[in-house]
Design an enzyme around this catalytic site. Structure first.
Site, PDB file in Angstrom:
ATOM      1  N   TYR A  48       0.812  -1.217   0.000  1.00  0.00           N
ATOM      2  CA  TYR A  48       0.000   0.000   0.000  1.00  0.00           C
ATOM      3  C   TYR A  48       0.846   1.268   0.000  1.00  0.00           C
ATOM      4  CZ  TYR A  48      -4.086  -2.882   0.284  1.00  0.00           C
ATOM      5  OH  TYR A  48      -5.056  -3.796  -0.031  1.00  0.00           O
ATOM      6  N   GLN A  77     -15.254   2.571  -6.555  1.00  0.00           N
ATOM      7  CA  GLN A  77     -14.546   1.456  -5.935  1.00  0.00           C
ATOM      8  C   GLN A  77     -13.066   1.780  -5.771  1.00  0.00           C
ATOM      9  OE1 GLN A  77     -16.274  -1.144  -9.169  1.00  0.00           O
ATOM     10  NE2 GLN A  77     -16.304  -2.632  -7.514  1.00  0.00           N
ATOM     11  N   ASN A  78     -12.641   2.891  -6.338  1.00  0.00           N
ATOM     12  CA  ASN A  78     -11.226   3.253  -6.324  1.00  0.00           C
ATOM     13  C   ASN A  78     -10.846   3.936  -5.014  1.00  0.00           C
ATOM     14  OD1 ASN A  78     -11.174   2.290  -8.925  1.00  0.00           O
ATOM     15  ND2 ASN A  78     -11.408   4.311  -9.852  1.00  0.00           N
ATOM     16  N   ASP A 128      -8.113   5.951  -4.900  1.00  0.00           N
ATOM     17  CA  ASP A 128      -7.417   7.198  -5.222  1.00  0.00           C
ATOM     18  C   ASP A 128      -8.382   8.378  -5.111  1.00  0.00           C
ATOM     19  OD1 ASP A 128      -8.704   7.830  -7.887  1.00  0.00           O
ATOM     20  OD2 ASP A 128      -7.823   5.897  -8.416  1.00  0.00           O
ATOM     21  N   HIS A 182     -14.778   1.756  -1.008  1.00  0.00           N
ATOM     22  CA  HIS A 182     -13.658   0.912  -0.596  1.00  0.00           C
ATOM     23  C   HIS A 182     -12.580   1.686   0.153  1.00  0.00           C
ATOM     24  CE1 HIS A 182     -14.745  -2.255  -3.889  1.00  0.00           C
ATOM     25  NE2 HIS A 182     -15.502  -2.338  -2.821  1.00  0.00           N
ATOM     26  N   THR A 221     -15.437  -0.940 -14.619  1.00  0.00           N
ATOM     27  CA  THR A 221     -15.506  -1.930 -13.541  1.00  0.00           C
ATOM     28  C   THR A 221     -15.786  -3.306 -14.123  1.00  0.00           C
ATOM     29  OG1 THR A 221     -16.628  -2.505 -11.461  1.00  0.00           O
ATOM     30  CG2 THR A 221     -17.937  -1.343 -13.117  1.00  0.00           C
ATOM     31  N   ASN A 248     -16.972   0.720 -20.797  1.00  0.00           N
ATOM     32  CA  ASN A 248     -15.872  -0.150 -20.392  1.00  0.00           C
ATOM     33  C   ASN A 248     -14.940  -0.388 -21.567  1.00  0.00           C
ATOM     34  OD1 ASN A 248     -14.821  -1.481 -18.146  1.00  0.00           O
ATOM     35  ND2 ASN A 248     -16.641  -2.737 -17.848  1.00  0.00           N
TER      36      ASN A 248
END
Length: 233
Positions: free
Chosen positions: A55, A90-91, A93, A108, A175, A200
């Protein structure tokens, strides 16, 4: 058709063109590291140094990445659309925020945050985290990245489900459609009457659940789609 409320789910694919790795593609993060080792509470407790190192690297890359045309297009959509625009990401950043989006829910967590496993305290993570870091609230050496791992409950779920139930339009961008509960968001939105769109690079695992699809790089498909939606406003 007038679209009042737009709910957008974003995944790793929207940040890929900013230089941040995806997870399941060839060369993705999960081909370089086992999920069980770096993205579960059990893996963290087995090898704190490995997980902190993983991480720390991701944090450094996220800090130097820049928002791309897809992030900027979503920020434009929020500014110019007469109704409400909510981004559920979901990122971990902060590229949406740096592009100018204000209504962003990080289901997340955030790579820039630190979390105390003892008291639940949260604070801004230093550039380099280690197992010896002390919680500024309780003093415990139980510091971990403030991200949601497999087996843990995502953040903001009640709020996200409320937004999905109110959506006129739901879009999923970049995604894979393989991780729940996010993979089921299209069904939740469709059941509430929303028009559903997938943008996508390639079809997701749930592509057949969407009413409309656009395939290609996010920096190309997202700005075109945003322009199309704003023209309808």
């Amino acid at each position: 058709m007038t679209t009042e409320k737009i709910v957008i789910l974003t995944g790793a694919g929207i940040s890929a063109e900013s230089g941040l790795g995806t997870f399941r593609d060839v060369g993705g993060l999960w081909t370089q590291h086992r999920i069980e080792d770096v993205a579960t509470p059990e893996g963290f407790h087995r090898d704190l140094d490995l997980v902190h190192g993983f991480y720390n690297t991701r944090r450094a890359k996220a800090a130097t990445a820049r928002p791309n045309a897809a992030h900027e297009a979503l920020a434009r959509l929020e500014r110019e659309h007469p109704g409400e625009v909510v981004v559920v990401t979901q990122n971990v950043d902060d590229l949406h925020e740096r592009a100018g989006s204000r209504s962003v829910l990080h289901m997340h967590g955030r790579i820039a945050g630190a979390l105390c496993g003892a008291c639940g305290g949260r604070w801004q993570a230093p550039d380099i985290m280690s197992k010896t870091d002390v919680c500024p609230t309780c003093g415990a050496t139980a510091t971990r990245p403030d991200v949601v791992w497999f087996g843990e409950i995502p953040h903001h779920m009640d709020e996200i489900l409320r937004h999905l139930s109110q959506a006129d339009l739901f879009a999923a961008i970049g995604t894979s459609g393989e991780v729940y509960p996010a993979a089921a968001f299209v069904e939740e939105a469709a059941a509430a009457g929303a028009h559903t769109v997938e943008l996508n690079l390639d079809p997701s695992a749930h592509v057949t659940a969407f009413a409309e699809t656009f395939f290609g790089p996010a920096t190309e498909t997202v700005p075109r789609w945003v322009a199309q939606e704003l023209a309808r406003s």
